[in-house]
Design a protein around this motif. Structure first.
Motif, short mmCIF file in Angstrom:
data_model
loop_
_atom_site.label_atom_id
_atom_site.label_comp_id
_atom_site.label_asym_id
_atom_site.label_seq_id
_atom_site.Cartn_x
_atom_site.Cartn_y
_atom_site.Cartn_z
N ALA A 66 0.85 -1.18 0.00
CA ALA A 66 0.00 0.00 0.00
C ALA A 66 0.88 1.24 0.00
O ALA A 66 1.81 1.35 0.78
N SER A 67 0.60 2.15 -0.91
CA SER A 67 1.42 3.35 -1.03
C SER A 67 0.61 4.47 -1.66
O SER A 67 -0.51 4.27 -2.12
N CYS A 68 1.22 5.65 -1.68
CA CYS A 68 0.60 6.81 -2.32
C CYS A 68 1.52 7.32 -3.41
O CYS A 68 2.74 7.30 -3.27
N ASP A 69 0.92 7.78 -4.51
CA ASP A 69 1.68 8.46 -5.53
C ASP A 69 0.90 9.69 -5.98
O ASP A 69 -0.09 10.06 -5.36
N ALA A 70 1.37 10.33 -7.05
CA ALA A 70 0.74 11.57 -7.48
C ALA A 70 -0.71 11.39 -7.89
O ALA A 70 -1.49 12.36 -7.92
N ASP A 71 -1.10 10.17 -8.23
CA ASP A 71 -2.48 9.92 -8.65
C ASP A 71 -3.39 9.46 -7.51
O ASP A 71 -4.58 9.21 -7.71
N GLY A 72 -2.83 9.35 -6.30
CA GLY A 72 -3.66 8.96 -5.16
C GLY A 72 -3.05 7.81 -4.39
O GLY A 72 -1.87 7.50 -4.54
N CYS A 73 -3.84 7.18 -3.56
CA CYS A 73 -3.39 6.09 -2.71
C CYS A 73 -4.04 4.78 -3.17
O CYS A 73 -5.18 4.76 -3.62
N SER A 74 -3.29 3.69 -3.03
CA SER A 74 -3.82 2.40 -3.40
C SER A 74 -3.46 1.37 -2.35
O SER A 74 -2.43 1.48 -1.69
N ILE A 75 -4.31 0.40 -2.18
CA ILE A 75 -4.11 -0.64 -1.17
C ILE A 75 -3.80 -1.95 -1.89
O ILE A 75 -4.49 -2.32 -2.83
#
Length: 233
Positions: A224-233
């Protein structure tokens, strides 16, 4: 052994990753030989430092998430946080530009207090609902760690530490890092995302024993991480 961690203050998985990493490190006999260096990363440098948004509003306006989808995602992250010993309070968290917070982290690094400051910023943002883009909030956090008030004001309101912040961001970009948290272990291995304690423990043990080519991802799969397009699980 040196651990470099790229992180942003408003990334919940960075806080989870920090706690899981620290729990893993506590289990290891060589923990006293590990130096941790926090590195700056901005998930959304386009945010106005003079404005704040609540988390749902940000996901709806910036990422295009329907409110129900954003609420469900935050609920999942809250549950993940509880597993890492964190009580996220997304109802009060204020989204804003984090560049000044990264300036403060680099000031804390000069005082050998970057880990304490990272924790203080996470608590301020995710637990206490404070505006981590606000000068007075940041200066107060610095004072709580024994850093001189005037020095802190100068650090967060001027460009004297901008080079250091931008160097971290550029280094991440040059190494292909697009999401955080991102852990580089002794310059040789990498672990991406908020991995479970066991993954960090195994990676630290393996890194301690081996020397290999740069940045083999030991996590095995995307965490699970965050990038410029949002967070994902």
């Amino acid at each position: 052994m040196k651990i470099e961690i790229w992180s942003d203050v408003m990334c919940p998985f960075c806080y989870i990753g920090k706690n899981n990493f620290e729990q893993a490190l506590e289990k290891l006999p060589f923990k006293g030989e590990v130096e941790v260096e926090w590195k700056s990363f901005q998930l959304d440098p386009t945010l106005d430092p003079k404005e704040t948004k609540n988390t749902i509003e940000y996901f709806r306006e910036k990422k295009g998430f329907p409110e129900a989808q954003a609420t469900q995602m935050l609920s999942q992250v809250t549950q993940m946080g509880k597993g890492a010993g964190i009580d996220f309070n997304f109802d009060t968290a204020l989204i804003t530009n984090t560049f000044s917070a990264h300036r403060l982290l680099h000031l804390a690094k000069k005082h050998q207090k970057s880990n304490e400051m990272e924790e203080a910023l996470f608590i301020a943002h995710f637990i206490d609902g404070k505006n981590v883009g606000d000068t007075e909030v940041l200066v107060s956090l610095a004072e709580n760690l024994g850093i001189d008030r005037e020095e802190a004001i100068q650090a967060v309101t001027s460009d004297q530490l901008d080079y250091e912040v931008n160097q971290d961001i550029m280094e991440a970009r040059n190494n292909g890092v697009s999401g955080v948290p991102f852990f580089v272990l002794n310059g040789k291995y990498a672990v991406s995302g908020a991995q479970p304690v066991e993954v960090f423990e195994n990676a630290l043990q393996q890194t301690y024993k081996e020397t290999v080519s740069p940045f083999k991802d030991l996590s095995g799969e995307s965490g699970a991480s965050c990038d410029a397009d949002g967070c994902s699980i």
